[in-house]
Design an enzyme around this catalytic site. Structure first.
Site, PDB file in Angstrom:
ATOM      1  N   LYS A 184      15.589  -1.849  -5.809  1.00 25.22           N
ATOM      2  CA  LYS A 184      15.194  -3.549  -5.974  1.00 25.22           C
ATOM      3  C   LYS A 184      15.179  -3.972  -7.256  1.00 25.22           C
ATOM      4  CE  LYS A 184      12.919  -6.720  -5.560  1.00 25.22           C
ATOM      5  NZ  LYS A 184      13.157  -8.197  -6.542  1.00 25.22           N
ATOM      6  N   GLU A 259       5.016   0.950 -14.793  1.00 24.37           N
ATOM      7  CA  GLU A 259       5.202   0.814 -16.340  1.00 24.37           C
ATOM      8  C   GLU A 259       4.950  -0.711 -16.501  1.00 24.37           C
ATOM      9  OE1 GLU A 259       6.053  -0.263 -19.389  1.00 24.37           O
ATOM     10  OE2 GLU A 259       8.299   0.125 -18.967  1.00 24.37           O
ATOM     11  N   CYS A 293       8.251  -5.439 -22.855  1.00 23.33           N
ATOM     12  CA  CYS A 293       7.027  -5.010 -22.672  1.00 23.33           C
ATOM     13  C   CYS A 293       6.284  -4.238 -23.768  1.00 23.33           C
ATOM     14  CB  CYS A 293       6.818  -3.989 -21.417  1.00 23.33           C
ATOM     15  SG  CYS A 293       7.731  -2.517 -21.235  1.00 23.33           S
ATOM     16  N   GLU A 394      -0.155 -11.176 -23.007  1.00 22.98           N
ATOM     17  CA  GLU A 394       1.271 -11.093 -23.091  1.00 22.98           C
ATOM     18  C   GLU A 394       1.872 -12.406 -22.780  1.00 22.98           C
ATOM     19  OE1 GLU A 394       4.314  -7.629 -21.623  1.00 22.98           O
ATOM     20  OE2 GLU A 394       3.066  -8.685 -20.063  1.00 22.98           O
TER      21      GLU A 394
END
Length: 504
Positions: A184, A259, A293, A394
């Site tokens: 997905k 992750e 990331c 972030e």
């Protein structure tokens, strides 16, 4: 602008099928804000169908019980087709998520390499199982060995910043291990994952081994991560969504490798080559339009060289080639969506409000074509303090926050003062210092005198709120394997724990 790929339906059980409820989602080019395609919006009914197809394929044994060498032939065939379709795939990816075409082309090379690499890992798995040495358990009566077997049906949920590459990181090792999969991808960038399904069909991958469903996280991702038919969930995305995915899998007592996000630090010492360090600082933060990331978006520069470093950083950042991302030589494209664009702009405003110095950027770049698109110039804040949001959170955009330090110990402490632990980097001419800092950084990946290199042969993953588990390399294959102990009694003697009955 016409789509470089034909429209696709859901790929379930080796067939292209429409979603049960028939919904679809627009595909928006972030450089123009124009819709140029649509993708299906799967729901729980489609998830059930995909998991059922993957379960039937797994239980048939035609994939899971074959040799690794057999599976490797398909992985190599997929790699070959990926290379043949590289130009089309790269263009689709650029139009879908906004990354420069040169980066997208590089990604396609990495995708093909990943499938080739895991073809080799599949072949090696035959040897690992066939020639596994006995474990010395201290008793000669027993022969104890281990066998590695496919976990089962796995759910793979992937992000929009590296649409096909992040899918390859999961699909290739899962298939190499003998698992069957339901993929997905993010609804913000699904086109190339649907093309991967088309390639799987083209090479004759057995039906149900790989199923690809598209749709929103709420409609498709949530029911997939909570599905009782899965043996494992592998997720790449934000920490917030990762918590929900992990909780859903845990409710079924299923593992979930994560992750997640990062706020990685790059430490530049006074003995560094300034020109090289500035280049890596920019690559570490502005690559993939800052939407990565592992971005080293917290830059720590030693006080003695900070003024000269910042002067050159400003000059170099303002010279980055911003243009139509489909143009060769483009080095910064638009952010992926309006939502992401507004989020990043809010961080720019927060940085200014909290007192950081906006060194450059912060608005629409001069090189952006036209007046539409989600464009943000390479942005650098100086004088950033540890309490500021742009230092701690972030951002996932081309925003670099710069602070200074005086001593090595101070730099390491500042780098480690984060809820994240994905990556870190150090730049210095002193190899002993680099070794000390690399060992002291609390993260899963450390770069010395560089930032962001990634290879499918080496492990990738983090600690703390950056997740757990490792992808890539042999560790990526182990993610999808179960270890079975097989113990055989080899003595000719009766075990003799119970006294034999008397013959009298």
């Amino acid at each position: 602008m016409a789509s470089p790929v034909p429209p696709r339906l859901l790929y379930i059980g080796g067939e292209w099928v429409a979603p049960v409820k028939g919904g679809s989602l627009p595909v928006i080019n972030p450089a123009t804000e124009k819709e140029f395609a649509r993708i299906p919006n799967a729901t729980s009914e489609d998830v059930d169908a995909a998991v059922a197809a993957a379960t039937a394929a797994f239980k048939s044994g035609h994939w899971s019980k074959t040799t690794g060498a057999y599976r490797a032939k398909y992985l190599k065939a997929i790699a070959t087709k990926l290379r043949e379709h590289k130009a089309v795939l790269a263009k689709a990816e650029t139009m879908d998520c906004g990354k420069p075409i040169d980066e997208a082309s590089w990604d396609m090379d990495d995708v093909a390499t990943c499938f080739d690499y895991y073809a080799g890992q599949a072949e090696a798995l035959d040897g690992r199982n066939g020639a596994a040495p006995a474990i010395d358990v201290g008793m000669s009566e027993f022969d104890v060995r281990v066998r590695r077997e496919a976990l089962g049906v796995v759910g793979l949920i992937t992000p929009w910043n590296y649409p096909l590459l992040m899918a390859a990181w999961k699909v290739a090792p899962a298939l190499a291990a003998g698992c069957t999969a339901v993929l997905k991808p993010s609804e913000l960038a699904s086109l190339t994952c649907l093309e991967l399904a088309a390639i799987a069909a083209e090479v004759g991958l057995p039906p149900g081994v790989l199923n690809v469903i598209t749709g929103t996280g709420q409609d498709a991702g949530a029911p997939l991560s909570a599905h009782k038919g899965l043996a494992k969930v592998a997720f790449t995305g934000s920490a917030a969504t990762g918590r929900l995915v992990a909780q859903a899998a845990a409710a079924n007592i299923r593992p979930a490798s994560m992750e997640l996000g990062g706020k990685s630090a790059l430490i530049v010492f006074e003995d560094a080559d300034i020109e090289k360090a500035v280049e890596w600082a920019m690559f570490g933060c502005f690559w993939t339009n800052g939407q990565i990331c592992s971005s080293t978006s917290r830059l720590l520069v030693q006080e003695a060289v900070a003024p000269a470093f910042l002067q050159q950083l400003k000059k170099r950042a303002e010279a980055i080639n911003v243009c139509d991302p489909l143009t060769e030589g483009c080095r910064l494209g638009p952010l992926v969506s309006e939502g992401q664009y507004r989020k990043v702009l809010s961080y720019v405003e927060a940085g200014k409000a909290e007192g950081a110095q906006l060194l450059t950027g912060g608005g629409r770049p001069a090189g952006a074509p036209g007046t539409a698109g989600y464009w943000l110039a390479p942005t650098v804040f100086a004088g950033v303090k540890p309490h500021m949001r742009i230092w701690r959170e972030e951002i996932f955009g081309p925003v670099l926050s710069v602070g200074t330090f005086s001593t090595e110990a101070e730099a390491v402490a500042a780098a480690n003062d984060s809820e994240y632990g994905l990556a870190g980097a150090v730049i210095s001419a002193d190899p002993d210092r680099c070794k000390r800092v690399a060992e002291a950084l609390e993260c899963g990946i450390v770069w010395i005198n560089c930032s962001q290199p990634c290879f499918c042969y080496a492990p990738w993953g983090g600690i703390k709120n950056s997740g757990h588990g490792r992808e890539l390399g042999e560790w990526g294959l182990d993610n999808f394997l179960s270890v079975k102990q097989i113990t055989k009694y080899v003595s000719p003697d009766i075990w003799g724990w119970y006294n034999p009955p008397s013959k009298l």
